[in-house]
Design a protein around this motif. Sequence first.
Motif, mmCIF file in Angstrom:
data_model
loop_
_atom_site.group_PDB
_atom_site.id
_atom_site.type_symbol
_atom_site.label_atom_id
_atom_site.label_comp_id
_atom_site.label_asym_id
_atom_site.label_seq_id
_atom_site.Cartn_x
_atom_site.Cartn_y
_atom_site.Cartn_z
ATOM 1 N N PHE A 272 66.074 37.050 -2.165
ATOM 2 C CA PHE A 272 67.192 36.555 -2.967
ATOM 3 C C PHE A 272 67.935 35.471 -2.199
ATOM 4 C CE2 PHE A 272 66.664 41.083 -4.109
ATOM 5 C CZ PHE A 272 66.268 40.917 -5.424
ATOM 6 N N GLY A 273 68.507 34.520 -2.928
ATOM 7 C CA GLY A 273 69.210 33.422 -2.292
ATOM 8 C C GLY A 273 70.581 33.797 -1.754
ATOM 9 N N GLU A 274 71.262 34.763 -2.417
ATOM 10 C CA GLU A 274 72.605 35.143 -1.997
ATOM 11 C C GLU A 274 72.534 36.161 -0.848
ATOM 12 O OE1 GLU A 274 71.302 35.701 -4.932
ATOM 13 O OE2 GLU A 274 72.346 34.522 -6.458
ATOM 14 N N LEU A 275 73.321 35.942 0.176
ATOM 15 C CA LEU A 275 73.272 36.797 1.362
ATOM 16 C C LEU A 275 73.607 38.244 1.026
ATOM 17 C CD1 LEU A 275 72.890 36.893 4.441
ATOM 18 C CD2 LEU A 275 75.329 36.367 4.675
ATOM 19 N N ASP A 276 74.670 38.465 0.250
ATOM 20 C CA ASP A 276 75.056 39.836 -0.091
ATOM 21 C C ASP A 276 73.971 40.528 -0.908
ATOM 22 O OD1 ASP A 276 77.395 39.494 1.248
ATOM 23 O OD2 ASP A 276 78.635 39.160 -0.548
ATOM 24 N N GLY B 257 61.003 46.705 4.792
ATOM 25 C CA GLY B 257 61.769 45.673 4.105
ATOM 26 C C GLY B 257 61.079 44.323 4.127
ATOM 27 N N THR B 258 61.414 43.510 3.134
ATOM 28 C CA THR B 258 60.857 42.164 3.018
ATOM 29 C C THR B 258 61.962 41.167 2.729
ATOM 30 O OG1 THR B 258 58.827 43.074 2.064
ATOM 31 C CG2 THR B 258 59.175 40.718 1.828
ATOM 32 N N VAL B 259 61.906 40.044 3.423
ATOM 33 C CA VAL B 259 62.749 38.891 3.111
ATOM 34 C C VAL B 259 61.800 37.749 2.761
ATOM 35 C CG1 VAL B 259 64.429 37.229 3.973
ATOM 36 C CG2 VAL B 259 64.613 39.639 4.639
ATOM 37 N N THR B 260 61.676 37.465 1.471
ATOM 38 C CA THR B 260 60.792 36.383 1.014
ATOM 39 C C THR B 260 61.606 35.105 0.858
ATOM 40 O OG1 THR B 260 59.375 37.949 -0.146
ATOM 41 C CG2 THR B 260 59.209 35.647 -0.796
ATOM 42 N N LEU B 261 61.096 34.009 1.404
ATOM 43 C CA LEU B 261 61.851 32.759 1.427
ATOM 44 C C LEU B 261 61.709 31.985 0.112
ATOM 45 C CD1 LEU B 261 61.315 31.496 5.069
ATOM 46 C CD2 LEU B 261 62.775 33.329 4.178
ATOM 47 N N ASP B 262 62.646 31.071 -0.107
ATOM 48 C CA ASP B 262 62.687 30.277 -1.334
ATOM 49 C C ASP B 262 61.712 29.099 -1.266
ATOM 50 O OD1 ASP B 262 64.475 27.524 -0.801
ATOM 51 O OD2 ASP B 262 64.746 29.135 0.655
ATOM 52 N N SER B 263 61.498 28.468 -2.409
ATOM 53 C CA SER B 263 60.515 27.386 -2.509
ATOM 54 C C SER B 263 60.903 26.157 -1.690
ATOM 55 C CB SER B 263 60.338 26.985 -3.980
ATOM 56 O OG SER B 263 59.853 28.066 -4.734
ATOM 57 N N TYR B 264 62.179 25.798 -1.660
ATOM 58 C CA TYR B 264 62.600 24.638 -0.862
ATOM 59 C C TYR B 264 62.272 24.857 0.617
ATOM 60 C CZ TYR B 264 65.420 22.962 -4.836
ATOM 61 O OH TYR B 264 65.839 22.499 -6.055
ATOM 62 N N THR B 265 62.606 26.033 1.104
ATOM 63 C CA THR B 265 62.393 26.324 2.525
ATOM 64 C C THR B 265 60.912 26.355 2.850
ATOM 65 O OG1 THR B 265 64.463 27.570 2.600
ATOM 66 C CG2 THR B 265 62.883 27.989 4.359
ATOM 67 N N ARG B 266 60.096 26.869 1.954
ATOM 68 C CA ARG B 266 58.651 26.954 2.190
ATOM 69 C C ARG B 266 58.036 25.585 2.438
ATOM 70 N NH1 ARG B 266 56.760 31.129 -2.619
ATOM 71 N NH2 ARG B 266 58.199 32.812 -2.096
ATOM 72 N N VAL B 267 58.525 24.560 1.724
ATOM 73 C CA VAL B 267 57.921 23.231 1.859
ATOM 74 C C VAL B 267 58.697 22.348 2.830
ATOM 75 C CG1 VAL B 267 56.902 23.344 -0.439
ATOM 76 C CG2 VAL B 267 59.179 22.322 -0.143
ATOM 77 N N ASP C 180 76.385 24.923 -3.035
ATOM 78 C CA ASP C 180 76.837 24.819 -4.423
ATOM 79 C C ASP C 180 76.743 26.132 -5.194
ATOM 80 O OD1 ASP C 180 77.180 22.176 -3.816
ATOM 81 O OD2 ASP C 180 75.341 21.497 -4.823
ATOM 82 N N GLY C 181 76.207 27.167 -4.558
ATOM 83 C CA GLY C 181 76.049 28.448 -5.245
ATOM 84 C C GLY C 181 74.952 28.431 -6.292
ATOM 85 N N ALA C 182 73.977 27.527 -6.139
ATOM 86 C CA ALA C 182 72.872 27.435 -7.096
ATOM 87 C C ALA C 182 71.882 28.576 -6.869
ATOM 88 C CB ALA C 182 72.159 26.095 -6.942
ATOM 89 N N GLU C 183 71.227 28.997 -7.936
ATOM 90 C CA GLU C 183 70.284 30.112 -7.833
ATOM 91 C C GLU C 183 68.999 29.657 -7.153
ATOM 92 O OE1 GLU C 183 68.210 33.559 -10.641
ATOM 93 O OE2 GLU C 183 69.579 32.076 -11.505
ATOM 94 N N LEU C 184 68.498 30.474 -6.234
ATOM 95 C CA LEU C 184 67.247 30.213 -5.533
ATOM 96 C C LEU C 184 66.279 31.360 -5.808
ATOM 97 C CD1 LEU C 184 68.639 29.013 -2.078
ATOM 98 C CD2 LEU C 184 67.425 27.597 -3.749
ATOM 99 N N ASN C 185 64.975 31.070 -5.659
ATOM 100 C CA ASN C 185 63.978 32.108 -5.914
ATOM 101 C C ASN C 185 63.561 32.849 -4.647
ATOM 102 O OD1 ASN C 185 62.523 30.091 -4.666
ATOM 103 N ND2 ASN C 185 60.840 30.094 -6.150
ATOM 104 N N GLY C 186 64.387 32.777 -3.617
ATOM 105 C CA GLY C 186 64.130 33.471 -2.367
ATOM 106 C C GLY C 186 65.245 33.205 -1.381
ATOM 107 N N PHE C 187 65.056 33.664 -0.156
ATOM 108 C CA PHE C 187 66.097 33.587 0.868
ATOM 109 C C PHE C 187 65.950 32.299 1.678
ATOM 110 C CE2 PHE C 187 67.843 34.656 5.090
ATOM 111 C CZ PHE C 187 69.094 35.109 4.726
ATOM 112 N N PRO C 188 66.988 31.452 1.741
ATOM 113 C CA PRO C 188 66.911 30.178 2.473
ATOM 114 C C PRO C 188 67.186 30.370 3.962
ATOM 115 C CG PRO C 188 69.023 30.337 1.363
ATOM 116 C CD PRO C 188 68.275 31.587 1.005
ATOM 117 N N LEU C 189 66.184 30.785 4.690
ATOM 118 C CA LEU C 189 66.327 31.174 6.099
ATOM 119 C C LEU C 189 66.963 30.079 6.950
ATOM 120 C CD1 LEU C 189 65.115 33.562 8.103
ATOM 121 C CD2 LEU C 189 63.556 31.730 8.751
ATOM 122 N N GLU C 190 66.437 28.875 6.838
ATOM 123 C CA GLU C 190 66.940 27.782 7.675
ATOM 124 C C GLU C 190 68.363 27.407 7.298
ATOM 125 O OE1 GLU C 190 67.823 23.756 9.052
ATOM 126 O OE2 GLU C 190 67.737 24.474 6.976
ATOM 127 N N ALA C 191 68.693 27.466 6.018
ATOM 128 C CA ALA C 191 70.037 27.101 5.575
ATOM 129 C C ALA C 191 71.086 28.056 6.141
ATOM 130 C CB ALA C 191 70.095 27.091 4.049
#
Length: 423
Positions: free
Chosen positions: A25-29, A47-57, A69-80
Amino acid sequence: MPRFADFVHGAATAGRLVVQPRMGFGELDRMRAGLTAVRDCRATSIGTVTLDSYTRVGDYASARRAVRDGAELNGFPLEAYGVDTVRGLLRGVSSDGFPVQVRHGSPLPLELFRIMVEAGVDATEGGPVSYCLPYGRVPLPEAADNWARCSELAAAAAEPMHLETFGGCMLGQLCPPSLLVALSVLEGRFFREHGLRSVSLSYAQQVHLGQDLEALAALRELAAEHLSGIDWHVTLYTYMGVFPRTPIGSYRLLEDSVRLAVHSRTERLIVKTPAEARRIPTIDENAEALEFADAIAGRAHADCVAAHCPPAAETGLLHEARTLVEATLELGRTVGAALVTAFARGVLDVPYCLHRDNAGEARAVIDDRGMLSWSRAGGMPVRVPATDRTPPLTARRLTTMLAFNERRYDREHLAGSLLRSAA
């Protein structure tokens, strides 16, 4: 031994199948709440933390902007989020009794590995082939070099990291099991060559139980031959292709993947939820699927104790996979160089994969036995059945094969409903 591997082996010794979601999930909480729910569910879970598409590429700017901006992501943005936030997330939920794996999908993940190592991540996954060919246009030699550096970084970490090859899951479906087994073993060899001491070998459930049992037995035998001296276990993925449309059909497919894992002595299962075919599953749906899988595993284990395990097929799959591994290793002084050369020469060739470094000459079909077999070998040292009675491959037939499990499991459900109605 990394605590991730220690947990898996401890569960196997106790006769428990480890189950794991594909959750991010994109939101930390929300990510924290998801990990907590998986930890607290009634299952032997990881447990699993699957990363988002932006971070993958590697599009970190877009991931950071989405977080800002609080935009919805399809995974966790690790680097962000960065090292400190990731470390804090893990500190709050991870423990010896609940390790966490980061799953990312990146062909060039060196920056992600730096963050994971510094944050103390227990485990991650991927590989120079399995995270390159299906996911983009990165040249295979570049991916192999990047993954070599990633592996060495993980091997030198102060906290030992476990690394899972994704090689047994190429394209998710319609890849004959001998190639999946060979790629999984070869990427395991690649990781060992670059210093990793704890790895897992993947395999994705396909379309025929007997063939899958044969493949998993072959994977274990070749792993014992090629990964001596280091820790390893096997990870099975619930079918990764088109899922059934009906909830009952989906749960029956999941149930069969659990039974396959138990009957094959597989230590860990990546669980797919019925909702995942349509959208990102909720936290509750992930937890429910894990609890369902754990309950089925208990029954399947009892069946095995009572000697009710189904037989594996005998198609020569072990010999074919061993031939592919050995033919590849002869092509280079290092495993990475051998893999690059093998794909350049077509000695390894993934059916229906469009990456420019894949020869694209091999083809596979679901044959008249309901098994995956080669219909065209290209330059691969594999046997093409001489008496294949299946019809020629057309676009319509390819579409039909892609929906094979969807139709089969939904049809079984509908047929059962009709019989009950008639009674």
